[in-house]
Design a protein around this motif. Structure first.
Motif, PDB file in Angstrom:
ATOM      1  N   TRP A 466       0.842  -1.205   0.000  1.00 27.77           N
ATOM      2  CA  TRP A 466       0.000   0.000   0.000  1.00 27.77           C
ATOM      3  C   TRP A 466       0.875   1.252   0.000  1.00 27.77           C
ATOM      4  O   TRP A 466       0.599   2.225  -0.717  1.00 27.77           O
ATOM      5  N   GLN A 467       1.935   1.237   0.778  1.00 27.52           N
ATOM      6  CA  GLN A 467       2.833   2.384   0.880  1.00 27.52           C
ATOM      7  C   GLN A 467       3.553   2.633  -0.440  1.00 27.52           C
ATOM      8  O   GLN A 467       3.707   3.785  -0.883  1.00 27.52           O
ATOM      9  N   LEU A 468       3.975   1.569  -1.115  1.00 31.11           N
ATOM     10  CA  LEU A 468       4.654   1.714  -2.400  1.00 31.11           C
ATOM     11  C   LEU A 468       3.754   2.348  -3.457  1.00 31.11           C
ATOM     12  O   LEU A 468       4.227   3.021  -4.368  1.00 31.11           O
ATOM     13  N   GLU A 469       2.465   2.137  -3.326  1.00 27.93           N
ATOM     14  CA  GLU A 469       1.500   2.698  -4.277  1.00 27.93           C
ATOM     15  C   GLU A 469       1.049   4.103  -3.894  1.00 27.93           C
ATOM     16  O   GLU A 469       0.095   4.635  -4.469  1.00 27.93           O
ATOM     17  N   GLY A 470       1.703   4.702  -2.897  1.00 26.67           N
ATOM     18  CA  GLY A 470       1.406   6.092  -2.570  1.00 26.67           C
ATOM     19  C   GLY A 470       0.667   6.318  -1.277  1.00 26.67           C
ATOM     20  O   GLY A 470       0.273   7.451  -0.974  1.00 26.67           O
ATOM     21  N   SER A 471       0.410   5.268  -0.488  1.00 27.06           N
ATOM     22  CA  SER A 471      -0.268   5.395   0.808  1.00 27.06           C
ATOM     23  C   SER A 471      -1.602   6.128   0.671  1.00 27.06           C
ATOM     24  O   SER A 471      -1.896   7.078   1.405  1.00 27.06           O
ATOM     25  N   VAL A 472      -2.414   5.708  -0.269  1.00 19.62           N
ATOM     26  CA  VAL A 472      -3.664   6.404  -0.566  1.00 19.62           C
ATOM     27  C   VAL A 472      -4.758   5.921   0.385  1.00 19.62           C
ATOM     28  O   VAL A 472      -5.081   4.729   0.422  1.00 19.62           O
ATOM     29  N   TRP A 473      -5.324   6.848   1.154  1.00 18.19           N
ATOM     30  CA  TRP A 473      -6.386   6.510   2.098  1.00 18.19           C
ATOM     31  C   TRP A 473      -7.707   6.276   1.354  1.00 18.19           C
ATOM     32  O   TRP A 473      -7.883   6.671   0.196  1.00 18.19           O
ATOM     33  N   THR A 474      -8.641   5.645   2.048  1.00 11.34           N
ATOM     34  CA  THR A 474      -9.881   5.195   1.407  1.00 11.34           C
ATOM     35  C   THR A 474     -10.643   6.334   0.747  1.00 11.34           C
ATOM     36  O   THR A 474     -11.116   6.207  -0.394  1.00 11.34           O
ATOM     37  N   ALA A 475     -10.813   7.451   1.447  1.00 16.43           N
ATOM     38  CA  ALA A 475     -11.584   8.564   0.875  1.00 16.43           C
ATOM     39  C   ALA A 475     -10.917   9.102  -0.390  1.00 16.43           C
ATOM     40  O   ALA A 475     -11.608   9.523  -1.331  1.00 16.43           O
ATOM     41  N   GLU A 476      -9.573   9.070  -0.438  1.00 15.35           N
ATOM     42  CA  GLU A 476      -8.872   9.514  -1.638  1.00 15.35           C
ATOM     43  C   GLU A 476      -9.132   8.556  -2.803  1.00 15.35           C
ATOM     44  O   GLU A 476      -9.330   8.984  -3.947  1.00 15.35           O
ATOM     45  N   ARG A 477      -9.112   7.266  -2.522  1.00 14.46           N
ATOM     46  CA  ARG A 477      -9.432   6.295  -3.581  1.00 14.46           C
ATOM     47  C   ARG A 477     -10.859   6.486  -4.056  1.00 14.46           C
ATOM     48  O   ARG A 477     -11.154   6.410  -5.260  1.00 14.46           O
ATOM     49  N   ALA A 478     -11.770   6.732  -3.118  1.00 21.28           N
ATOM     50  CA  ALA A 478     -13.172   6.953  -3.485  1.00 21.28           C
ATOM     51  C   ALA A 478     -13.317   8.204  -4.354  1.00 21.28           C
ATOM     52  O   ALA A 478     -14.122   8.225  -5.295  1.00 21.28           O
ATOM     53  N   HIS A 479     -12.544   9.231  -4.043  1.00 24.65           N
ATOM     54  CA  HIS A 479     -12.602  10.457  -4.837  1.00 24.65           C
ATOM     55  C   HIS A 479     -12.182  10.182  -6.282  1.00 24.65           C
ATOM     56  O   HIS A 479     -12.813  10.676  -7.231  1.00 24.65           O
ATOM     57  N   ARG A 480     -11.118   9.400  -6.456  1.00 22.99           N
ATOM     58  CA  ARG A 480     -10.648   9.085  -7.809  1.00 22.99           C
ATOM     59  C   ARG A 480     -11.707   8.297  -8.578  1.00 22.99           C
ATOM     60  O   ARG A 480     -11.924   8.530  -9.778  1.00 22.99           O
ATOM     61  N   ILE A 481     -12.357   7.357  -7.907  1.00 20.89           N
ATOM     62  CA  ILE A 481     -13.405   6.573  -8.567  1.00 20.89           C
ATOM     63  C   ILE A 481     -14.566   7.467  -8.965  1.00 20.89           C
ATOM     64  O   ILE A 481     -15.103   7.365 -10.085  1.00 20.89           O
ATOM     65  N   TYR A 482     -14.981   8.348  -8.073  1.00 22.44           N
ATOM     66  CA  TYR A 482     -16.085   9.278  -8.371  1.00 22.44           C
ATOM     67  C   TYR A 482     -15.763  10.107  -9.607  1.00 22.44           C
ATOM     68  O   TYR A 482     -16.630  10.289 -10.491  1.00 22.44           O
ATOM     69  N   LYS A 483     -14.532  10.571  -9.727  1.00 21.98           N
ATOM     70  CA  LYS A 483     -14.158  11.371 -10.889  1.00 21.98           C
ATOM     71  C   LYS A 483     -14.187  10.532 -12.168  1.00 21.98           C
ATOM     72  O   LYS A 483     -14.615  11.001 -13.236  1.00 21.98           O
ATOM     73  N   ARG A 484     -13.732   9.288 -12.080  1.00 23.21           N
ATOM     74  CA  ARG A 484     -13.747   8.422 -13.266  1.00 23.21           C
ATOM     75  C   ARG A 484     -15.169   8.107 -13.688  1.00 23.21           C
ATOM     76  O   ARG A 484     -15.469   8.014 -14.884  1.00 23.21           O
ATOM     77  N   ILE A 485     -16.062   7.932 -12.713  1.00 20.52           N
ATOM     78  CA  ILE A 485     -17.467   7.676 -13.035  1.00 20.52           C
ATOM     79  C   ILE A 485     -18.050   8.844 -13.817  1.00 20.52           C
ATOM     80  O   ILE A 485     -18.737   8.655 -14.835  1.00 20.52           O
ATOM     81  N   LEU A 486     -17.796  10.062 -13.375  1.00 23.54           N
ATOM     82  CA  LEU A 486     -18.314  11.228 -14.091  1.00 23.54           C
ATOM     83  C   LEU A 486     -17.733  11.300 -15.494  1.00 23.54           C
ATOM     84  O   LEU A 486     -18.442  11.653 -16.455  1.00 23.54           O
TER      85      LEU A 486
END
Length: 519
Positions: A466-486
């Protein structure tokens, strides 16, 4: 469509969804389906407890009364034989139970896309989006007042996620559109950006009549076809304690006359608007709900209704509402027991008091959602996107909640408790023997792709990965998904002639002034 059978095509934004774009979808989600709750409900009350709460509700209705602030409703109930004292209406138990006995134990709602038809009742569990917050919050823009563009974003999320079955009220409330015409613009977008069951606010004659006509047009229906079966729904709240207001009753009565469903949901916070005890708060809530249901059944016996629960507690230190608490869970379970006693479908909610999509938000919402499962709820309002006690709609929280909703959906797949000879797997146990492992055996190899729930948001890797991939917290991952959905969203198809008729109706009603306001 049966509740057990998903649609054959995977769907996201439009009717084709990402079936035509395999490998490019924002997420790999589970297919659209209705969920059958096959678990036995949790029932905190014994038979004496059920009868005690029933007697309490009937005493409130018969001896204390409910104020109906709608003159037409009082006239109707007076003709029905209820005692009227000013605005206060007293109902005998025999009248209430006779009226409630007319209500169907289940009903369907068919939106413009009949593949999205819902069963409300039986043991079917449906989820809706967050509704009616005045504000929005996301990681980029922070907290702000609701606006029309954000409202449309939440409609796209509502349509995209297969685990969301119906579209609720405005999320968020778009205050940049004048209230006189807000319902026209909002319903136009709801009916074109989604093809799921739509909600109408029960806020007086003009709004309800306009929405019924727009739903009829969107479905390509005649007036007779619209009236023949439920096509939409509304929710009304009592003004606790012991009141029903004028505009909500007006809208509910109009819908009842045309056979469209009303969900009656008292908003009772123990310690503030209801007794501090859960049994007292539930009894008060039931009395308020049954009073409105009795009115609607007298107007149109057999019209579809559901009883809702929004009974929780307040923080006795601050007076602020609390949700997802042990008290909320028990009140929901108790109300579910009483809904079965009265033979009514039930609505509850997926709610929390947290201000941002953090751990508190998820444990409170998860407890609310599992209380819905345990209570035998049929409609779960606010199942995705709710924050700050309903004052905020958050896209990150929406995505996070949908991960939980999919897990509930998976929990009810019969494969999880199947006990055929093949599921017991004695051949696999014999093949692996003593001290081996099951990764490579034929039984596992035949099932490994579908054996377990696969998350679209959760990260199951170890800390270092997880750390090697940028230590992205759950809400940040959710934000990226929301943007891709739009980015990838496609509106469901609508016939050009129907779209033009909807546009013409909206334009005409705007010219006429829409719904009257005092400003």
């Amino acid at each position: 469509m049966t509740a057990e059978t998903p649609t054959r095509r995977r769907r996201t934004g439009g009717r084709k969804g990402h079936a035509d774009r395999a490998g490019y979808a924002a997420i790999d989600q589970m297919p659209w389906r209705l969920i059958r709750n096959t678990d036995r409900p949790t029932e905190p009350l014994d038979e004496d407890g059920v009868q005690a709460i029933h007697r309490g509700a009937m005493h409130i209705l018969g001896q204390i009364g409910i104020e109906f602030l709608n003159e037409e409703a009082r006239r109707i109930l007076g003709r029905a034989g209820c005692r009227i004292e000013g605005e206060n209406v007293f109902m005998d138990e025999s009248f209430v139970m006779e009226m409630v006995g007319h209500a169907p134990a289940s009903f369907t709602i068919t939106p413009r896309n009949p593949e999205r038809q819902l069963i409300i009742g039986e043991n079917v569990l449906t989820f809706g989006n967050v509704s009616s917050p005045p504000n929005a919050w996301d990681l980029e823009r922070g907290k702000r007042s609701g606006d029309f563009e954000t409202y449309k974003e939440f409609l796209k999320l509502t349509q995209y996620f297969n685990c969301i079955h119906f579209a609720g009220g405005y999320a968020p409330e778009p205050i940049d559109i004048h209230p006189s015409v807000r319902h026209l613009d909002c319903l136009y977008e709801k009916l074109t950006l989604t093809d799921k069951v739509p909600h109408a606010y029960s806020l007086g004659a003009e709004r309800v009549e306009d929405v019924m006509e727009m739903v009829r047009i969107a479905g390509g229906l005649t007036h007779a076809e619209f009236d023949a079966t439920p096509r939409m729904y509304t929710n009304i709240n009592s003004v606790s304690p012991l009141k029903h207001d004028h505009p909500m009753l007006d809208g509910a009565m109009r819908l009842a006359r045309r056979g469209q469903p009303t969900v009656v949901t008292p908003f009772t916070l123990a310690g503030a608007m209801a007794p501090v005890t859960m049994s007292g708060a539930v009894a008060l809530s039931l009395a308020e709900g049954l009073a409105a249901i009795a009115l609607l059944q007298y107007i149109n016996p057999g019209c579809p209704v559901a009883i809702g629960t929004f009974t929780s507690n307040v923080d006795m230190k601050s007076g602020a509402p609390a949700f997802g608490t042990p008290e909320y869970m028990r009140a929901t379970q108790m109300t579910g027991q009483m809904a079965r006693f009265y033979g009514l479908p039930m609505r509850s909610s997926g709610v929390c008091a947290a201000n941002v999509p953090d751990g508190q938000a998820m444990w409170e919402t998860s407890q609310s959602l599992w209380a819905a499962v345990q209570s035998g709820t049929n409609m779960v309002y606010h199942a995705a996107g709710w924050l700050e006690g309903g004052l905020i709609a958050s896209p990150e929280k929406f995505v996070m909640d949908c991960e939980v909703l999919q897990q509930i959906q998976r929990y009810f797949e019969p494969a999880l408790w199947a006990t055929t000879e093949d599921e017991i797997g004695l051949d696999a146990i014999r093949e692996v023997g003593h001290g081996g492992h099951y990764f490579g055996c034929a039984h596992t190899q035949a099932r490994y792709q579908t054996a377990f729930y696969q998350p679209f948001l959760s990260d199951w890797r170890n800390f270092e990965a997880w750390q090697l991939e940028g230590s992205v917290w759950t809400a940040e991952r959710a934000h990226r998904i929301y943007k891709r959905i739009l980015d990838e969203f496609e509106a469901p198809p609508m016939d050009d002639a129907i779209r033009e008729e909807l546009q013409a109706f909206v334009a005409r009603r705007k010219e006429e002034g829409g719904a009257p306001t005092d400003f």
